[in-house]
Design a protein around this motif. Structure first.
Motif, PDB file in Angstrom:
ATOM      1  N   GLU A  39       0.793  -1.522  -0.285  1.00 14.26           N
ATOM      2  CA  GLU A  39       0.055  -0.285   0.065  1.00 14.26           C
ATOM      3  C   GLU A  39       1.032   1.577   0.307  1.00 14.26           C
ATOM      4  O   GLU A  39       0.594   2.882  -0.585  1.00 14.26           O
ATOM      5  CB  GLU A  39      -1.062  -0.307   1.367  1.00 14.26           C
ATOM      6  N   THR A  40       2.142   1.074   0.705  1.00 16.54           N
ATOM      7  CA  THR A  40       2.931   2.533   0.855  1.00 16.54           C
ATOM      8  C   THR A  40       3.523   2.634  -1.213  1.00 16.54           C
ATOM      9  O   THR A  40       3.544   3.700  -0.640  1.00 16.54           O
ATOM     10  CB  THR A  40       4.249   2.158   2.036  1.00 16.54           C
ATOM     11  N   ALA A  42       2.819   1.456  -3.429  1.00 17.95           N
ATOM     12  CA  ALA A  42       1.130   2.057  -4.870  1.00 17.95           C
ATOM     13  C   ALA A  42       1.113   3.412  -3.857  1.00 17.95           C
ATOM     14  O   ALA A  42       1.083   4.479  -5.038  1.00 17.95           O
ATOM     15  CB  ALA A  42       0.380   1.596  -4.424  1.00 17.95           C
ATOM     16  N   ARG A  43       1.215   4.040  -3.416  1.00 23.14           N
ATOM     17  CA  ARG A  43       0.849   4.894  -2.590  1.00 23.14           C
ATOM     18  C   ARG A  43       1.996   6.235  -3.159  1.00 23.14           C
ATOM     19  O   ARG A  43       1.813   7.027  -3.990  1.00 23.14           O
ATOM     20  CB  ARG A  43       0.496   5.469  -0.910  1.00 23.14           C
ATOM     21  N   SER A  44       3.119   5.600  -2.812  1.00 21.69           N
ATOM     22  CA  SER A  44       4.208   6.529  -3.254  1.00 21.69           C
ATOM     23  C   SER A  44       3.897   6.676  -5.041  1.00 21.69           C
ATOM     24  O   SER A  44       4.612   7.760  -5.234  1.00 21.69           O
ATOM     25  CB  SER A  44       5.145   6.086  -2.894  1.00 21.69           C
ATOM     26  N   GLN A  45       3.910   5.587  -5.769  1.00 15.30           N
ATOM     27  CA  GLN A  45       3.777   5.567  -7.217  1.00 15.30           C
ATOM     28  C   GLN A  45       2.904   6.426  -7.398  1.00 15.30           C
ATOM     29  O   GLN A  45       3.355   7.730  -8.427  1.00 15.30           O
ATOM     30  CB  GLN A  45       4.142   4.305  -7.580  1.00 15.30           C
ATOM     31  N   ARG A  46       2.127   6.344  -6.937  1.00 12.78           N
ATOM     32  CA  ARG A  46       0.360   7.835  -7.242  1.00 12.78           C
ATOM     33  C   ARG A  46       1.514   8.839  -7.185  1.00 12.78           C
ATOM     34  O   ARG A  46       0.907   9.472  -7.845  1.00 12.78           O
ATOM     35  CB  ARG A  46      -1.037   7.017  -6.650  1.00 12.78           C
ATOM     36  N   ALA A  47       1.781   8.970  -6.152  1.00 18.66           N
ATOM     37  CA  ALA A  47       2.021  10.792  -6.022  1.00 18.66           C
ATOM     38  C   ALA A  47       3.148  10.952  -7.004  1.00 18.66           C
ATOM     39  O   ALA A  47       3.477  12.283  -7.422  1.00 18.66           O
ATOM     40  CB  ALA A  47       2.836  10.707  -4.371  1.00 18.66           C
ATOM     41  N   GLU A 177       5.147  18.508  -3.209  1.00 17.94           N
ATOM     42  CA  GLU A 177       5.133  17.795  -2.914  1.00 17.94           C
ATOM     43  C   GLU A 177       5.857  16.092  -2.480  1.00 17.94           C
ATOM     44  O   GLU A 177       6.866  16.956  -2.837  1.00 17.94           O
ATOM     45  CB  GLU A 177       4.534  17.495  -4.593  1.00 17.94           C
TER      46      GLU A 177
END
Length: 177
Positions: A39-40, A42-47, A177
């Protein structure tokens, strides 16, 4: 010997049960850790994708604004020419190019508006709106207004200031960001 066998079996059962329970707890902990890590990531990749998408949108608007600025310099030079059929033809051609370039700036500003954040979006829309006085002055020149070049020249400072403000808003957004 009978009692020692019972004790041995009891201790073996207790040890085996403890091992199974420890394995289950470890497996559950590992599964939860792997899920949190996924999950971390995936969040990092989305950001990161959002950051790169915004950066590309900002750069596109800056590039199109500079291209529009170059066109405005061409128009300013043509506005200073003496009245003639050639001047009018050149201004009509430049007017058509300006309309086409405005479409590109408008698209870029809308992409920035979509990508956000609000401060960068507002600054992008201001850049887009600062092309209006140029268009009005060129249209007036085509209608025969001999003083339209002064209005055209007066539009440069607000246009470039709007670009500077956009760059600052984009930089601030990009650094947060």
């Amino acid at each position: 010997m009978g009692d020692s066998t019972v004790w041995t079996v009891a201790i073996a059962a207790l040890t085996g049960g403890t091992a199974v329970l420890a394995s289950w707890v470890t497996s559950r902990g590992s599964t939860q850790a792997a899920r949190i890590q996924a999950e971390t990531a995936a969040r990092s990749q989305r950001a990161e994708r959002l950051r790169e998408s915004r950066r590309a949108a900002y750069l596109d608007l800056i590039e199109e604004t500079h291209l529009m600025g170059e066109l405005f310099w061409e128009i300013a030079a043509a506005l200073r020419l003496p009245d003639s059929a050639d001047r009018t033809a050149a201004l009509r051609t430049l007017h058509d190019r300006q309309v086409a370039e405005y479409g590109k700036i408008r698209r870029c500003a809308r992409v920035v508006e979509l990508e956000g954040p609000p401060a960068a979006a507002a600054a992008a829309l201001t850049v887009q709106k600062r092309t209006g006085p140029f268009h009005a002055a060129l249209t007036a020149a085509l209608a025969g207004d001999r003083d339209s070049h002064a209005a055209f020249d007066a539009a440069f400072s607000p246009f470039w200031k709007a670009l500077e403000d956009f760059v600052e808003a984009a930089r601030a957004a990009h650094q947060r960001e």
